[in-house]
Design an enzyme around this catalytic site. Structure first.
Site, mmCIF file in Angstrom:
data_model
loop_
_atom_site.group_PDB
_atom_site.id
_atom_site.type_symbol
_atom_site.label_atom_id
_atom_site.label_comp_id
_atom_site.label_asym_id
_atom_site.label_seq_id
_atom_site.Cartn_x
_atom_site.Cartn_y
_atom_site.Cartn_z
ATOM 1 N N ASP A 192 12.953 -5.084 3.766
ATOM 2 C CA ASP A 192 13.362 -5.449 4.877
ATOM 3 C C ASP A 192 12.073 -5.252 6.115
ATOM 4 O O ASP A 192 11.186 -5.189 5.554
ATOM 5 C CB ASP A 192 14.641 -4.892 5.251
ATOM 6 N N ASP B 202 21.916 -3.290 3.567
ATOM 7 C CA ASP B 202 21.434 -3.335 2.491
ATOM 8 C C ASP B 202 22.014 -2.140 0.720
ATOM 9 O O ASP B 202 21.335 -2.174 0.140
ATOM 10 C CB ASP B 202 19.553 -1.711 2.880
#
Length: 901
Positions: A375, A648
């Site tokens: 990320d 995630d």
């Protein structure tokens, strides 16, 4: 020897089950999904859950001994003594005596014990004592090493624990480790939380729970405080029951715990499938393949030795013992201990670098990783977001926008992200506006990753209406807006205004600012309950823009990862312009860009091609991230994924190695294999290097064992065919094997050449087989030279002089076998260009000295050896130097032809 027994031994032993016992929840959930496992809830538990679902709240709390404001500390302590800790104990630590038995009962030790018993009954007491000593030493070494590894791993895992928010009497909300929870505890849940036990919902707001692991439903299920259908008998279909091991996708709730630990539905399933391990990783498969390569070789060579010696010598019992000794010599009996100790050493090293290893196999996966998906926020950037602008639609400074954004962040009860924290910490709001005291909360519509926005509804004192304040991604907010605030007036949202809005927000994005839109609408004061349907007909008020500057360490870390053969790909839900700006600032050259919409439109085949040439992916949903990771794995990559949010979790599960941080949401930490105590790519580089160092040391042992064992057996075949006595007694082979194995204990602590750390490394069993065939016969050349020396120079050519012959070969065999450690540990010239670590130098030196001492010292007759003549030690250095020279020459040819992993 039983082939099935061998297979079971290697499959079971080479997994580090005992080290991962506290972190098998996800593996267990995966096994629950297997259609072979019944999802039926045990009748007693089913009755308890159904009864709780249909009970009145007050009566339920009374039955549990709880209260509307939770338990007191004293009540919780009493219940904890009664019910125990909230842990699913599906794999208990073994008592030491059971562990010791497990360390002994493998086919190799059983084979040695058989040899010792046969030697005893054939009145070869000395051989029996030596063989039995080998068994005891091997067992104790493994027991000691595994016990030490267990303790180290448990100490590391104790540093990472999930917590739950618990209500205590006196209006207190405290964070407790999940294992401390008891039936009757009231817990507060929000997006990203793991459900810590089986619970009944008491109050909820847009609560959506992912329970795919329990039911197979891919979509989140909404839960309510009340059961709609009182006739429902299957607990999995109850509207107000939450199950341990599932997680909150969005919304918030207060729930009371009904059952904990083994009494939960998850615990009941755990007892049913506790024998089901996580699917073997690429690491485990690699170890197993290499082990079976050596075992197949053993099954070919040992019978050959048996028949050649039986027919040529006529003593079939002696031939059988010799063949069994050859089989033992060929088996990689130290491999499990080398693997475990090397991985444990890596875990301890990484803990000093603020990396907590939950599953030891992940260390090797670190080294094999060639693609890292990460990320943007908090990884490339500082994870410290600042509120840089609060402007109206035209880009002018506006306190109205700041006030609305503050109201939204202040009153939401879901998962507060860094943007909310930045708004709440903004000094101007706290000191001057003090808006929170002027409003009262009415309701909220929690955030989810489909809408990408969230709303709160507030009532201002003496106003005849409620105000719905919505904050979220620009495009998603615009989708619910029909008007735009301009000064004190609201104007219709026209195409011209829409173009202006996009121009203003794009200019902020190009500056590296993350833009969040704020909208509002008035609603009737008599409306008490709000939903997603109310997020329409809104007026766009303006934007709050945030700055998340890149970390100073990011650019050098990315260069280091690239230098080590790891491609970094950015997978973010953020805007593509902000992402591109950050990538430029950290020196990550953008190679293509794919948006979430592009990913949605592509087939798997098209996306599998695109992910190879693209390294920036923006505006992704959680399912997009998971799909990209899955396709990269399908393309043959070893993929790491680093993330810390609820969005995630799917990608963390899909990756070969999931990496999270200690500040992550529960579901992300649970899905990860590695937990970073410091969210930095530089820490990852340390992990990658340690993974490669670990793998290189394990591969050294396998190469050494394979090549030296093959050479020994090849020499034995030659000698057995032409020499009228055994070239070495079974006891000699076993002692030689024992001493060699002891010299390998220091391999986990060896140095690794810098060149070996530059590229990702994987198991390649075919390469091990080729290596064995190339380097094994080299030692045979010098073994045969030694045979000739003993036969012609020292006249050890009759059965009466076989002890001298055997002593001469014993010394050369052990010394060449030990020297191969230094020759094969590096592609460079040993001792000159690359030196082994001091523990390995000392250990091999001691073993070589012991090898010479045994025939020359007072213990020689116990081992059926004899002192060698002085002339022998004139030839010995020449043989060893020639051996090292030829090995180095072949090594150079091998590297040029095949490379050196």
């Amino acid at each position: 020897m039983n082939l099935t027994l061998l297979k079971e031994f290697f499959a079971g032993f080479l997994r580090t089950r005992h080290i991962a016992r506290h972190f098998r929840r996800l593996a267990l959930l995966e096994s629950i999904n297997d259609t072979t496992v019944s999802r039926e809830v045990p009748p007693t538990l089913a009755q308890t859950l159904v009864s709780a679902a249909n009970s009145d709240t007050g009566l339920l709390l009374d039955n549990l001994g709880s209260h509307s404001d939770g338990l007191s500390e004293a009540e919780a302590d009493t219940l904890r003594e009664q019910f125990g800790l909230n842990e699913v104990e599906h794999e208990q630590p073994l008592p030491w005596w059971v562990h010791l038995w497990h360390c002994y009962k493998n086919p190799f030790n059983l084979l040695l014990t058989l040899l010792a018993v046969v030697s005893w009954f054939t009145e070869d007491i000395k051989a029996a004592v030596v063989i039995f000593s080998m068994v005891v030493l091997s067992t104790l070494l493994r027991f000691w090493q595994e016990a030490k590894s267990n303790q180290a791993a448990d100490a590391l895992k104790a540093m990472v624990s999930n917590t739950a928010t618990v209500m205590r009497q006196g209006a207190q909300r405290i964070e407790l480790p999940i294992k401390q929870l008891v039936p009757g505890d009231l817990i507060v849940l929000s997006a990203g939380d793991m459900i810590p036990a089986d619970c009944r919902v008491l109050s909820a707001k847009d609560l959506f729970v992912s329970q795919a692991a329990m039911t197979g439903e891919s979509m989140p299920v909404e839960k309510f405080p009340r059961q709609q259908d009182s006739d429902t008998s299957n607990p999995l279909d109850l509207d107000n029951i939450l199950f341990m091991g599932t997680n909150v996708v969005s919304g918030s709730a207060i729930a009371v715990i009904l059952t904990t630990g083994n009494s939960t539905y998850f615990g009941a399933l755990a007892q049913r499938v506790s024998a089901t391990d996580r699917a073997p990783t690429s690491f485990q498969n690699g170890v197993n393949k290499v082990s079976w390569l050596l075992i197949r070789f053993m099954f070919v060579m040992a019978p050959l030795v048996l028949f050649i010696n039986g027919f040529t010598k006529g003593d079939w019992m002696q031939a059988l013992l010799f063949a069994l000794s050859i089989a033992v010599g060929l088996t990689p009996e130290m491999l499990p201990m080398i693997v475990t100790s090397t991985l444990a050493k890596g875990a301890v090293f990484l803990s000093r670098k603020k990396v907590i290893v939950k599953r030891l196999d992940a260390i090797q996966n670190f080294g094999a990783m060639d693609v890292l998906c990460t990320d943007k926020t908090g990884t490339l950037t500082q994870d410290k977001i600042f509120l840089a602008r609060h402007v109206d639609v035209w880009g002018e400074e506006s306190d109205d926008v700041l006030e609305m954004a503050y109201l939204n962040s202040y009153y939401q009860t879901g998962l507060k992200n860094l943007l909310d924290v930045a708004v709440l910490q903004h000094v101007e709001v706290h000191r001057e506006l003090e808006v929170a005291t002027a409003f009262a909360k009415v309701d909220e519509v929690p955030f989810d990753f489909t809408r990408r926005r969230m709303s709160v509804v507030v009532a201002e004192h003496d106003r005849p209406y409620h105000v719905l304040v919505c904050k979220g991604a620009v495009e998603e907010i615009l989708a619910g807006c029909t008007r735009v605030r301009h000064g004190d007036n609201d104007e219709p949202l026209t195409d011209e205004l829409l173009a202006r809005i996009r121009e203003v927000t794009a200019s902020f994005n190009e500056e590296g600012l993350r833009v969040v839109a704020v909208a509002a609408r008035h609603t009737p004061k008599d409306q008490a309950v709000y939903s997603i349907a109310d997020e329409q007909q809104m007026t766009l008020i303006g934007y709050v823009a945030f700055l998340d500057p890149p970390k100073e360490s990011t650019a050098p870390a990315l260069r280091a990862l690239a230098a080590h053969g790891i491609a970094v790909k950015v997978l973010t839900g953020d805007n593509e312009l902000v992402t591109a700006k950050i990538c430029r600032e950290v020196g990550l050259e953008q190679q293509g860009l794919l948006m979430g919409n592009d990913v949605e439109r592509m087939s798997d085949a098209e996306l599998a091609v695109a992910v190879e040439t693209t390294n920036v992916f923006a505006k992704l949903t959680p399912s997009h991230k998971e799909r990209i990771v899955r396709l990269l794995k399908g393309n043959g990559h070893v993929v790491g994924f680093m993330g810390d949010g609820i969005n995630d979790a799917p990608a963390l599960r899909a990756a070969d190695i999931g990496i999270s941080v200690d500040s992550a949401v529960d579901i992300a930490k649970e899905a990860a294999d590695i937990i970073l105590l410091e969210k930095s790519l530089m820490v990852l580089e340390e992990g990658v290097l340690e993974g490669r160092r670990t793998f290189a040391n394990m591969l050294k042992y396998i190469k050494m064992t394979a090549s030296s064992n093959f050479g020994n057996v090849f020499s034995v075949l030659v000698a057995s065919a032409f020499i009228p006595f055994l070239p070495m007694l079974p006891m000699h082979l076993l002692v030689q094997n024992l001493l060699y194995d002891i010299s390998q204990i220091a391999i986990p602590f060896d140095n690794v050449d810098a060149e070996m750390l530059k590229k990702p490394q994987r198991w390649q069993p075919a390469d091990v087989g080729r290596f064995m065939l190339f380097f094994g016969p080299i030692s045979s050349i010098f073994d045969i030279t030694t045979f000739a020396l003993m036969w012609y120079v020292f006249d050890a050519n009759t059965p009466d002089h076989q002890t001298l012959f055997q002593s001469g070969w014993f010394v050369v065999g052990l010394l060449t076998q030990t020297l191969i450690v230094h020759m094969i540990r590096t592609p460079k010239i040993p001792f000159l260009q690359s030196r082994a670590a001091m523990p390995l130098m000392v250990m091999t030196g001691i073993i070589m000295a012991v090898g010479i001492f045994l025939p020359m010292g007072p213990l020689a007759h116990y081992f059926k050896l004899q002192a060698l003549p002085s002339l022998y030690f004139v030839f010995l250095p020449l043989i060893l130097l020639a051996y090292m020279g030829l090995t180095q020459a072949v090594k150079g040819f091998y590297i040029r032809r095949f490379g050196w992993q």
